[in-house]
Motif scaffolding. Structure first.
Motif, mmCIF file in Angstrom:
data_model
loop_
_atom_site.group_PDB
_atom_site.id
_atom_site.type_symbol
_atom_site.label_atom_id
_atom_site.label_comp_id
_atom_site.label_asym_id
_atom_site.label_seq_id
_atom_site.Cartn_x
_atom_site.Cartn_y
_atom_site.Cartn_z
ATOM 1 N N ASP A 215 0.753 -1.179 -0.042
ATOM 2 C CA ASP A 215 0.066 -0.145 0.015
ATOM 3 C C ASP A 215 0.886 1.275 0.084
ATOM 4 O O ASP A 215 0.526 2.212 -0.617
ATOM 5 C CB ASP A 215 -0.954 -0.183 1.074
ATOM 6 C CG ASP A 215 -2.005 -1.070 1.016
ATOM 7 O OD1 ASP A 215 -2.311 -1.718 0.038
ATOM 8 O OD2 ASP A 215 -2.711 -1.459 2.145
ATOM 9 N N ALA A 216 1.898 1.050 0.769
ATOM 10 C CA ALA A 216 3.142 2.543 0.754
ATOM 11 C C ALA A 216 3.332 2.670 -0.666
ATOM 12 O O ALA A 216 3.505 3.735 -0.971
ATOM 13 C CB ALA A 216 4.062 2.181 1.764
ATOM 14 N N GLN B 231 2.064 1.970 -3.178
ATOM 15 C CA GLN B 231 0.779 2.676 -4.132
ATOM 16 C C GLN B 231 0.413 3.876 -3.862
ATOM 17 O O GLN B 231 -0.349 4.528 -4.442
ATOM 18 C CB GLN B 231 -0.372 1.665 -3.804
ATOM 19 C CG GLN B 231 0.027 0.106 -4.640
ATOM 20 C CD GLN B 231 0.245 0.141 -5.715
ATOM 21 O OE1 GLN B 231 -0.141 0.837 -6.648
ATOM 22 N NE2 GLN B 231 1.561 -0.611 -6.180
ATOM 23 N N GLY B 232 1.186 4.647 -2.831
ATOM 24 C CA GLY B 232 1.036 6.101 -2.427
ATOM 25 C C GLY B 232 0.049 6.337 -1.251
ATOM 26 O O GLY B 232 -0.252 7.234 -1.192
ATOM 27 N N LYS B 233 -0.403 5.274 -0.740
ATOM 28 C CA LYS B 233 -1.494 5.459 0.358
ATOM 29 C C LYS B 233 -0.743 6.046 1.624
ATOM 30 O O LYS B 233 0.184 5.306 2.054
ATOM 31 C CB LYS B 233 -2.015 4.095 0.511
ATOM 32 C CG LYS B 233 -3.093 3.544 -0.568
ATOM 33 C CD LYS B 233 -3.657 2.178 -0.216
ATOM 34 C CE LYS B 233 -4.364 1.689 -1.548
ATOM 35 N NZ LYS B 233 -5.108 0.683 -1.029
ATOM 36 N N ARG B 234 -1.393 7.272 2.132
ATOM 37 C CA ARG B 234 -0.757 8.031 2.902
ATOM 38 C C ARG B 234 -0.558 7.341 4.251
ATOM 39 O O ARG B 234 0.609 7.509 5.169
ATOM 40 C CB ARG B 234 -1.231 9.280 3.223
ATOM 41 C CG ARG B 234 -0.903 10.462 4.043
ATOM 42 C CD ARG B 234 0.570 10.675 4.187
ATOM 43 N NE ARG B 234 1.283 10.946 2.977
ATOM 44 C CZ ARG B 234 2.569 10.770 2.925
ATOM 45 N NH1 ARG B 234 3.206 10.423 3.987
ATOM 46 N NH2 ARG B 234 3.414 11.027 1.915
ATOM 47 N N ALA B 235 -1.537 6.585 4.751
ATOM 48 C CA ALA B 235 -1.799 5.846 6.056
ATOM 49 C C ALA B 235 -0.682 5.023 6.141
ATOM 50 O O ALA B 235 0.128 4.754 7.016
ATOM 51 C CB ALA B 235 -3.016 5.509 6.271
ATOM 52 N N ALA B 236 -0.410 4.117 5.134
ATOM 53 C CA ALA B 236 0.512 3.057 5.131
ATOM 54 C C ALA B 236 1.904 3.665 4.999
ATOM 55 O O ALA B 236 2.658 3.196 5.717
ATOM 56 C CB ALA B 236 0.241 2.259 3.732
#
Length: 175
Positions: A72-73, A75-80
């Motif tokens: 997820d990180a 993929q740019g997902k901020r929380a991850a």
């Protein structure tokens, strides 16, 4: 018989083993039973390393299932990204901490090119008696069918071939 790892760092008393798992994974592996066994047989406490906390507790060893978070990180997902950075800082601040699996190992497993390079390096360093077969791979970096076919032919690939994305994702790869 299982022997807990030699752990240094928390001083006297019970050893603390940290874990980071998604709630569903923790239920599937029956984390409460594992916690009971560690407490009863090895005098160890199991401590959740929930990345949502402001600060992470001090532990003597840690295990995790961060591959989804790492994907997820990527993929740019901020929380991850934020959680992953928090764990990286924690591991850096506690350099001698035994971690099962180190994040660098997970990065290698998630990136199929890095994984194949590691497998080939291992295969090439084996003696003749212990050689093992590893399939060939080719990283497709173009959508030009002619150049892809030429590259596959140059490596003596035969059809059918198996195609997968460069970045592995357990949930999707199992379908």
């Amino acid at each position: 018989m299982f022997q807990p790892p030699v752990m240094n760092g928390c001083g006297m008393g019970k050893k603390k083993i940290g874990y980071w798992l998604k709630e569903g994974k923790a239920k599937r592996i029956e984390i409460t039973k594992i916690e009971e066994i560690l407490a009863r047989k090895y005098d160890c406490d199991l401590v959740s390393m929930d990345g949502e906390r402001d600060s992470l507790p001090r532990v003597d060893a840690m295990f995790h299932k961060m591959s989804d978070m790492m994907f997820d990180a990527r993929q740019g997902k901020r929380a991850a990204i934020d959680q992953l950075e928090k764990f990286k800082k924690y591991f850096k601040a506690h350099e001698g901490l035994p971690v099962f699996d180190p994040l660098s190992n997970i990065e290698t497993l998630l990136d199929r090119v890095l994984m194949m390079e590691a497998i080939q390096k291992c295969s090439n360093s084996c003696s003749i008696d212990t050689k093992f077969y590893s399939c060939g791979y080719h990283l497709v970096e173009s959508d030009n069918v002619i150049s892809i076919n030429e590259a596959l032919a140059a490596k003596n690939f035969r059809f059918p071939v198996i195609c997968k994305s460069r970045i592995a994702r357990e949930r999707l790869d199992m379908i």
